[in-house]
Write an enzyme that holds these catalytic residues in place. Sequence first.
Site, mmCIF file in Angstrom:
data_model
loop_
_atom_site.group_PDB
_atom_site.id
_atom_site.type_symbol
_atom_site.label_atom_id
_atom_site.label_comp_id
_atom_site.label_asym_id
_atom_site.label_seq_id
_atom_site.Cartn_x
_atom_site.Cartn_y
_atom_site.Cartn_z
ATOM 1 N N GLU A 119 46.707 35.426 -21.063
ATOM 2 C CA GLU A 119 45.583 36.362 -21.122
ATOM 3 C C GLU A 119 45.976 37.583 -20.300
ATOM 4 O O GLU A 119 46.299 37.459 -19.122
ATOM 5 C CB GLU A 119 44.308 35.753 -20.516
ATOM 6 C CG GLU A 119 43.797 34.524 -21.244
ATOM 7 C CD GLU A 119 42.507 33.960 -20.637
ATOM 8 O OE1 GLU A 119 41.848 34.658 -19.835
ATOM 9 O OE2 GLU A 119 42.185 32.810 -20.961
ATOM 10 N N GLU A 126 42.313 27.123 -17.622
ATOM 11 C CA GLU A 126 42.243 27.492 -16.202
ATOM 12 C C GLU A 126 41.670 26.367 -15.328
ATOM 13 O O GLU A 126 40.596 26.511 -14.732
ATOM 14 C CB GLU A 126 41.430 28.775 -16.029
ATOM 15 C CG GLU A 126 42.085 29.978 -16.653
ATOM 16 C CD GLU A 126 41.363 31.290 -16.335
ATOM 17 O OE1 GLU A 126 40.176 31.247 -15.979
ATOM 18 O OE2 GLU A 126 42.000 32.351 -16.447
HETATM 19 C C1 GAL Z 1 39.582 33.911 -17.995
HETATM 20 C C2 GAL Z 1 39.249 32.790 -18.948
HETATM 21 C C3 GAL Z 1 38.799 33.333 -20.274
HETATM 22 C C4 GAL Z 1 37.791 34.390 -20.085
HETATM 23 C C5 GAL Z 1 38.369 35.470 -19.213
HETATM 24 C C6 GAL Z 1 37.438 36.606 -19.011
HETATM 25 O O1 GAL Z 1 39.575 33.474 -16.692
HETATM 26 O O2 GAL Z 1 40.327 31.935 -19.158
HETATM 27 O O3 GAL Z 1 38.250 32.295 -21.049
HETATM 28 O O4 GAL Z 1 36.663 33.835 -19.532
HETATM 29 O O5 GAL Z 1 38.678 34.922 -17.976
HETATM 30 O O6 GAL Z 1 36.290 36.244 -18.389
#
Ligand code: GAL
Length: 709
Positions: free
Chosen positions: A344, A186
């Site tokens: 994700e 990110e």
């Molecule tokens: C995303 C990130 C993950 C984790 C997730 C939940 O933005 O890529 O590593 O931190 O949020 O917090």
Amino acid sequence: MKTNVRAAILSVVAVGCLTNICQGQRQVANPRVQMQEALPEKGAMLIGVDYYPEHWPRDRWETDARLMKEAGFNVVRLAEFSWINMEPEEGRFEFGWLDEAVTLLGRHGIRVILGTPTAVMPAWVARKYPETLRQQPDATRIVWGGRKHNCFTSGAYRLLSERITRAMAEHFASSPHVIGWQTDNEFGGGECHCDTCLAEFQDWLRRKYGTLDGLNRAWGNHFWGLTFTTWGEITFPDNRTGEMWAMGNPSACLDFKRFTSWLRVRFQADQVRILRAICPDDFVTHNFMGLFSDLDYYDLAEDLDFVTWDNYPIWFDEPDIPYSASLAADVMRGLKSKNFMIMEQTAGPCGWGSFGRNPWPGEIRKIAYQQLAHGSDGQIWFRWRTCTVGREQYWHGLLGHDGRPLRRYDEAAQTAREFRKLEDRLRGTTVVSDVAILYDYDNLWSLGFQPGYEGNSLQAAILRYYNALSRVGVNADLVNRQADLAKYKLVLAPDLNVMPDETARKLVSYVEKGGVLLADCRTGIKDCNNLCHERTLPGLLSPALGIRIEEYSALGSNVRYAVKGEAGLDGSYNAIRYTDWVVPEGAETLARYSEQWHMKPFAAVTRNRLGKGQGWYVGTVIEQESFYDALIAQLLKGADIRPVVDPPNGVETSIRQGQGKKLLFVMNHTDQPATVNVPEGKVELLSGGRTDRTLRLDRFGVAVIALEQ
Ligand code: GAL
Ligand code: ZN
């Protein structure tokens, strides 16, 4: 050689499912693949989880892998925060633990995407090379202890990043289980104010403008006597006080954004170069953040095979209609004009301190379908199991802290089974739209510094129209101003405040040739340097829009001006926030100000005809959604676009098509059953049954209808 095996794996794992993504460049068939019983079937879509074996005892890994396999998963993302575990001290690499995890997962038919771990620097990096830590505006260095700490111009950090990337790539080049890479994590985050960043900024400007005169002119530095006389005088255009008036010159701010974006793109490019050289058959991607706008995502996407993104759409106490997650998906698809993947996906309640709503039964599945429907070709949930330690103890995974496979796991497994069933149907399909919405980072940034009127942002403006399109079930492509517009019947350019002359000319010619264009307030105000055009608005767009904007005004938050619509926009509405004082010059007036005496001479909405096309203008923000519904209906009519279904409130539709196939996705975002009118006699792919004229969806229910086989 191992690369052959890897290429073959890619041909089955990635190319098959990600047809649009990988564009078939890896077509090698290798009989050795057949021997690997654990491999996912040919063409298998990538479905799985973000997994952190390093958080769990070694003797749990087997159970995790088995449960993943039983859920129908075939991929994990690993290691993106594990630099310290892979390089515990400078130059000493330890991949044993990761080898073990990769091999164990591989035995269960699970492929691996590896993350380069540069989003979290090990403590020894900060200790040995303090200049790698970002410097804050007050000249102090950020204190190590979280993530995203680094300065992107630090030579040491860039070298360390290259070294760990190379070490990982060389080590895993021989693994048949690793199929691709995620760069960093990110990209985004804080700007660094160190001396190297400043020197690089000055160099970047020198390369861009050549002469100081050129720079002074481009930034309008004669204002407040801010003219530079040497390059070394250039500072960061800061907003140290948080006050708008104290913020740097908007032109300097825009270039600074471009520069900081470019630094991250360059940092990524260094990694991509290494990965491509050492692992030429692996895909390389990054996990984007949808509507996040700190850097130019078009540039960041350019070096990558395809885009992936992180989707967390549950923000409210009650289920809402998350069109913004669809918009984000469409933005992601637009970055490379090809399908993307979810890296994700929300798996449970989210939060660092306090957490939000647990997805209700059916929501995890529905969220995944919404992305699938908008062009996702892979589905990875964040995260596998809720962590018992660290800052993300409350960012819940499919499994809870107790590691038991319960409801959320079951729902993901059901989704995986269904996606698997749809795989063949989905292959080669994407969203094909007649509607384009212009979306670019110059505008996001420029409006960020100076929204013009209170509450204005590019995304808010786009959503007014996008939501109305969604309500009527029409897909849109989000494209930048370089895109070829000829294939679109309708182009929406709301709030396109930065509009270089070539863009304006392109839009005019688009209309002349028969396109339908919509512009609205604050479109076409500025040039690429963020300087206001000198022309009377709407400037070069005038021939397309047939109007002259004499003056304009922001409206206070309690002010409402009555507007009366006609000719398809019939109704009484309120203008809020802003008004252009629009004088038609050839355009017809479709809505006018009906009560405020000083606004009566002006039009609120106009339509012009030029050549074979139409140019529409909305010179205000209207309070009522029904106005945008009526407007979109008229625009679609003008552009001869007919929605396939008319979804009821709370039900979203989207169409994927290609290779003679056409799939209609119907998704109920509400927790009440819904009834939708759909084409009759078609196969609903999840149930296998034929459709009647109406389709009943359960709460959060989903249907996938094959309109063409
Ligand atoms: C995303 C990130 C993950 C984790 C997730 C939940 O933005 O890529 O590593 O931190 O949020 O917090
Ligand atoms: Zn720096």
